[in-house]
Design a protein around this motif. Structure first.
Motif, PDB file in Angstrom:
ATOM      1  N   TYR A  69      46.196  33.957  52.190  1.00 14.07           N
ATOM      2  CA  TYR A  69      45.694  35.332  52.218  1.00 14.07           C
ATOM      3  C   TYR A  69      44.191  35.434  52.476  1.00 14.07           C
ATOM      4  O   TYR A  69      43.758  36.238  53.308  1.00 14.07           O
ATOM      5  CB  TYR A  69      46.080  36.068  50.936  1.00 14.07           C
ATOM      6  CG  TYR A  69      47.544  36.421  50.880  1.00 14.07           C
ATOM      7  CD1 TYR A  69      48.128  37.228  51.851  1.00 14.07           C
ATOM      8  CD2 TYR A  69      48.368  35.934  49.862  1.00 14.07           C
ATOM      9  CE1 TYR A  69      49.476  37.544  51.814  1.00 14.07           C
ATOM     10  CE2 TYR A  69      49.718  36.237  49.815  1.00 14.07           C
ATOM     11  CZ  TYR A  69      50.271  37.046  50.797  1.00 14.07           C
ATOM     12  OH  TYR A  69      51.606  37.352  50.762  1.00 14.07           O
ATOM     13  N   PRO A  70      43.351  34.648  51.803  1.00 14.35           N
ATOM     14  CA  PRO A  70      41.918  34.749  52.124  1.00 14.35           C
ATOM     15  C   PRO A  70      41.605  34.305  53.547  1.00 14.35           C
ATOM     16  O   PRO A  70      40.702  34.857  54.187  1.00 14.35           O
ATOM     17  CB  PRO A  70      41.234  33.858  51.084  1.00 14.35           C
ATOM     18  CG  PRO A  70      42.307  32.971  50.541  1.00 14.35           C
ATOM     19  CD  PRO A  70      43.587  33.745  50.646  1.00 14.35           C
ATOM     20  N   SER A 111      43.695  44.491  52.387  1.00 10.35           N
ATOM     21  CA  SER A 111      45.010  44.217  51.806  1.00 10.35           C
ATOM     22  C   SER A 111      45.179  42.735  51.470  1.00 10.35           C
ATOM     23  O   SER A 111      45.646  42.378  50.382  1.00 10.35           O
ATOM     24  CB  SER A 111      46.102  44.674  52.777  1.00 10.35           C
ATOM     25  OG  SER A 111      47.383  44.364  52.275  1.00 10.35           O
ATOM     26  N   ASP A 112      44.787  41.857  52.404  1.00  8.42           N
ATOM     27  CA  ASP A 112      44.903  40.418  52.145  1.00  8.42           C
ATOM     28  C   ASP A 112      43.940  39.953  51.059  1.00  8.42           C
ATOM     29  O   ASP A 112      44.293  39.114  50.214  1.00  8.42           O
ATOM     30  CB  ASP A 112      44.658  39.634  53.435  1.00  8.42           C
ATOM     31  CG  ASP A 112      45.945  39.403  54.218  1.00  8.42           C
ATOM     32  OD1 ASP A 112      47.002  39.930  53.817  1.00  8.42           O
ATOM     33  OD2 ASP A 112      45.897  38.693  55.245  1.00  8.42           O
ATOM     34  N   ILE A 132      42.679  38.026  45.547  1.00  9.41           N
ATOM     35  CA  ILE A 132      41.983  38.221  44.269  1.00  9.41           C
ATOM     36  C   ILE A 132      42.971  38.269  43.115  1.00  9.41           C
ATOM     37  O   ILE A 132      42.689  37.749  42.017  1.00  9.41           O
ATOM     38  CB  ILE A 132      41.117  39.495  44.328  1.00  9.41           C
ATOM     39  CG1 ILE A 132      39.897  39.244  45.224  1.00  9.41           C
ATOM     40  CG2 ILE A 132      40.673  39.931  42.934  1.00  9.41           C
ATOM     41  CD1 ILE A 132      39.102  40.491  45.556  1.00  9.41           C
ATOM     42  N   ARG A 133      44.143  38.855  43.336  1.00  5.49           N
ATOM     43  CA  ARG A 133      45.157  38.866  42.279  1.00  5.49           C
ATOM     44  C   ARG A 133      45.586  37.444  41.915  1.00  5.49           C
ATOM     45  O   ARG A 133      45.851  37.141  40.751  1.00  5.49           O
ATOM     46  CB  ARG A 133      46.375  39.687  42.717  1.00  5.49           C
ATOM     47  CG  ARG A 133      46.202  41.185  42.577  1.00  5.49           C
ATOM     48  CD  ARG A 133      47.535  41.906  42.611  1.00  5.49           C
ATOM     49  NE  ARG A 133      48.199  41.772  43.891  1.00  5.49           N
ATOM     50  CZ  ARG A 133      48.034  42.603  44.913  1.00  5.49           C
ATOM     51  NH1 ARG A 133      47.202  43.631  44.800  1.00  5.49           N
ATOM     52  NH2 ARG A 133      48.684  42.429  46.048  1.00  5.49           N
ATOM     53  N   GLU A 134      45.645  36.572  42.918  1.00  5.81           N
ATOM     54  CA  GLU A 134      46.047  35.192  42.662  1.00  5.81           C
ATOM     55  C   GLU A 134      44.924  34.366  42.054  1.00  5.81           C
ATOM     56  O   GLU A 134      45.160  33.469  41.250  1.00  5.81           O
ATOM     57  CB  GLU A 134      46.522  34.535  43.961  1.00  5.81           C
ATOM     58  CG  GLU A 134      47.827  35.087  44.495  1.00  5.81           C
ATOM     59  CD  GLU A 134      48.995  34.883  43.540  1.00  5.81           C
ATOM     60  OE1 GLU A 134      49.022  33.831  42.868  1.00  5.81           O
ATOM     61  OE2 GLU A 134      49.863  35.772  43.467  1.00  5.81           O
ATOM     62  N   ASP A 135      43.692  34.641  42.466  1.00  6.25           N
ATOM     63  CA  ASP A 135      42.554  33.840  41.991  1.00  6.25           C
ATOM     64  C   ASP A 135      41.342  34.749  41.798  1.00  6.25           C
ATOM     65  O   ASP A 135      40.439  34.794  42.631  1.00  6.25           O
ATOM     66  CB  ASP A 135      42.227  32.730  42.987  1.00  6.25           C
ATOM     67  CG  ASP A 135      41.171  31.767  42.458  1.00  6.25           C
ATOM     68  OD1 ASP A 135      40.756  31.919  41.287  1.00  6.25           O
ATOM     69  OD2 ASP A 135      40.760  30.861  43.207  1.00  6.25           O
ATOM     70  N   LEU A 147      32.928  39.355  48.058  1.00  2.78           N
ATOM     71  CA  LEU A 147      31.956  39.655  49.108  1.00  2.78           C
ATOM     72  C   LEU A 147      32.649  39.902  50.443  1.00  2.78           C
ATOM     73  O   LEU A 147      32.238  40.763  51.228  1.00  2.78           O
ATOM     74  CB  LEU A 147      30.957  38.500  49.252  1.00  2.78           C
ATOM     75  CG  LEU A 147      30.042  38.239  48.064  1.00  2.78           C
ATOM     76  CD1 LEU A 147      29.080  37.094  48.386  1.00  2.78           C
ATOM     77  CD2 LEU A 147      29.259  39.487  47.692  1.00  2.78           C
ATOM     78  N   GLN A 148      33.707  39.142  50.700  1.00  3.05           N
ATOM     79  CA  GLN A 148      34.446  39.335  51.949  1.00  3.05           C
ATOM     80  C   GLN A 148      35.155  40.689  51.946  1.00  3.05           C
ATOM     81  O   GLN A 148      35.187  41.386  52.964  1.00  3.05           O
ATOM     82  CB  GLN A 148      35.442  38.181  52.122  1.00  3.05           C
ATOM     83  CG  GLN A 148      34.752  36.849  52.376  1.00  3.05           C
ATOM     84  CD  GLN A 148      35.631  35.648  52.080  1.00  3.05           C
ATOM     85  OE1 GLN A 148      36.784  35.788  51.643  1.00  3.05           O
ATOM     86  NE2 GLN A 148      35.109  34.451  52.309  1.00  3.05           N
ATOM     87  N   ARG A 149      35.700  41.068  50.793  1.00  3.68           N
ATOM     88  CA  ARG A 149      36.329  42.392  50.706  1.00  3.68           C
ATOM     89  C   ARG A 149      35.286  43.489  50.841  1.00  3.68           C
ATOM     90  O   ARG A 149      35.544  44.519  51.465  1.00  3.68           O
ATOM     91  CB  ARG A 149      37.103  42.534  49.386  1.00  3.68           C
ATOM     92  CG  ARG A 149      37.915  43.822  49.312  1.00  3.68           C
ATOM     93  CD  ARG A 149      38.813  43.871  48.090  1.00  3.68           C
ATOM     94  NE  ARG A 149      38.060  43.941  46.848  1.00  3.68           N
ATOM     95  CZ  ARG A 149      38.623  44.034  45.641  1.00  3.68           C
ATOM     96  NH1 ARG A 149      39.947  44.045  45.529  1.00  3.68           N
ATOM     97  NH2 ARG A 149      37.889  44.101  44.556  1.00  3.68           N
ATOM     98  N   ALA A 150      34.102  43.258  50.280  1.00  2.13           N
ATOM     99  CA  ALA A 150      33.020  44.229  50.437  1.00  2.13           C
ATOM    100  C   ALA A 150      32.680  44.435  51.912  1.00  2.13           C
ATOM    101  O   ALA A 150      32.444  45.558  52.363  1.00  2.13           O
ATOM    102  CB  ALA A 150      31.786  43.769  49.664  1.00  2.13           C
TER     103      ALA A 150
END
Length: 332
Positions: free
Chosen positions: A161-162, A179-180, A185-188, A196-199
Motif C-alpha cells: 500500500y505505501p 486511500s492507499d 497507516i492502519r497497518e503500521d 508526510l506522504q499522505r500530507a
C-alpha cells in the motif's frame, strides 16, 4: 549499526535476545554483527547461520559486504558457512534483478525479470520488483498496475500500500494515494514517513487542513526536522493562515538563520500581510544569500509575465517590491 562494545553492551544484547524470543530469528543478523564486532567469532557464525535459515535472511551479497564481518572473512568458519546453498534459484534471480536495479541497469533488470515472470507468472515478489523498477524509471502507471497485480495475487500483502500510494502520488492521482496511505497507516501507524506522504497527497488536492494535521503529527515526534517544519509553514501559507505560517518560518530561521529559502518564505508571507518593511528586509536577505537563484527567477519571471523590469528600479522605493517579487518568484 549496533555495537556490543562499551557500557551499553548488556542492555543491547538483552534487547536483541528479547526480540528473538518474540519473533524467532528476527534479531539473528544483528546479534551476529554485534558478536563479530566484539571479536566473538563462534557466536557470530552461530547467529549468522540462524539468520540464513530464517525467513528474514538478506541477500548473500548484502551480508558479505557488511563491514561488521570483515574480520571473519578470512576464517575457515566463514568459508565453510558459504559452502551451503542458502538460496534457491528464484531467490538468486531476484537478488540479481535487485543488483541491476541498484546499478540503474534497467534494461538488464527488465530482461531478467521478463524471463522469470514467464517461468513464474503468479509470483507476487516478481510483480513487486516490476513495480519498483517502473517507479524508479518514472513509469508510474505501469508501477500502479504491477503493484495492483501483486495485491490481486495476495490480498494480505499490506506492504504494497505505501508503495502503490507513492506511485499514485507521483501520477497525480491524489485521492487514490490518500486511500492507499490510509490503509498503510492502519497497518503500521508508527511509520511516520507515510503521514508526510499522505500530507503531500492532500496538498495535491489543495486540502490544506488535513495536510497540516499530518505534518503536525509528524512534528510531535520529530520536532527538530527543519525541512518538515518549513513545509508546515508552506502549507499554512497556502491555506491563507499567515499567522501560523509566520510562526513556523520564524522557528526555522531561529535554527538556520542563513537559509535563503526560509527568508524567501517569510518574506512572501509578510507581503500577504502588508508588512512591507519586514517583507523588504526578508526578500533582500534572500537575494543576498542566494543571488544566482534570484537572477534565474528574474529572467524566467519577466519573460513569463511579459514585463521587463529595468535594473535601475531596484533603487526606487515601492518599485523595489515589484522587482523583488519577480526576483523571488512570489507570483507562483
Amino acid at each position: 549499526a549496533l555495537s556490543v562494545q562499551g557500557p551499553e553492551e548488556p542492555r543491547t544484547l538483552t534487547q536483541l535476545r528479547e526480540a528473538n524470543a518474540i519473533y524467532p530469528g528476527v534479531a539473528d543478523l544483528w546479534l551476529a554483527r554485534s558478536y563479530a564486532l566484539s571479536g566473538d567469532k563462534e557466536e557470530s557464525i552461530r547467529f549468522l547461520t540462524g539468520h540464513l535459515k530464517s525467513e528474514f535472511r538478506l541477500p548473500g551479497d548484502s551480508i558479505k559486504k557488511d563491514k561488521a564481518f570483515d574480520a571473519l572473512q578470512t576464517s575457515a568458519e566463514w568459508h565453510t558457512l558459504w559452502q551451503n546453498e542458502w538460496y534457491n534459484d528464484e531467490e538468486k534471480a531476484e537478488a540479481e534483478i535487485n543488483y541491476y536495479s541498484k546499478k540503474k541497469k534497467y534494461s538488464e533488470a527488465e530482461l531478467l525479470l521478463s524471463g522469470e515472470l514467464a517461468k513464474r507468472p503468479d509470483s507476487k515478489a516478481l510483480y513487486l520488483l516490476k513495480g519498483k523498477l517502473a517507479f524508479e524509471q518514472g513509469n508510474f502507471a505501469v508501477s500502479i498496475a504491477d503493484y495492483t497485480a501483486a495485491l490481486n495475487l495476495d490480498k494480505n500483502l499490506v506492504s504494497v500500500y505505501p508503495k502503490r500510494g507513492l506511485s499514485f502520488l507521483q501520477a497525480g492521482k491524489f485521492w487514490d494515494a490518500v486511500s492507499d496511505f490510509n490503509k498503510a497507516i492502519r497497518e503500521d501507524p508508527a511509520d511516520f514517513r507515510i503521514y508526510l506522504q499522505r500530507a503531500a497527497a492532500y496538498a495535491g488536492m489543495k486540502s490544506w487542513e488535513p495536510a497540516i494535521r499530518d505534518v503536525q503529527l509528524y512534528l510531535k515526534y520529530f520536532e527538530d526536522d527543519l525541512e518538515v517544519r518549513h513545509l508546515c509553514g508552506e502549507y499554512s501559507y497556502k491555506a491563507a493562515d499567515y499567522i501560523n505560517a509566520l510562526k513556523y518560518f520564524n522557528q526555522v530561521l531561529r535554527e538556520d538563520p542563513n537559509n535563503s529559502l526560509y527568508y524567501k518564505s517569510r518574506g512572501k508571507t509578510y507581503l500577504k500581510t502588508a508588512t512591507w518593511r519586514y517583507a523588504l528586509s526578508d526578500l533582500s536577505m534572500s537575494l543576498d544569500l542566494n543571488p544566482e537563484d534570484a537572477v534565474a527567477r528574474f529572467i524566467n519571471g519577466r519573460h513569463r509575465h511579459g514585463v521587463v523590469v529595468p535594473a535601475v528600479m531596484m533603487a526606487a522605493g515601492i518599485m523595489m517590491f515589484e522587482v523583488l517579487k519577480y526576483l523571488t518568484g512570489f507570483d507562483d
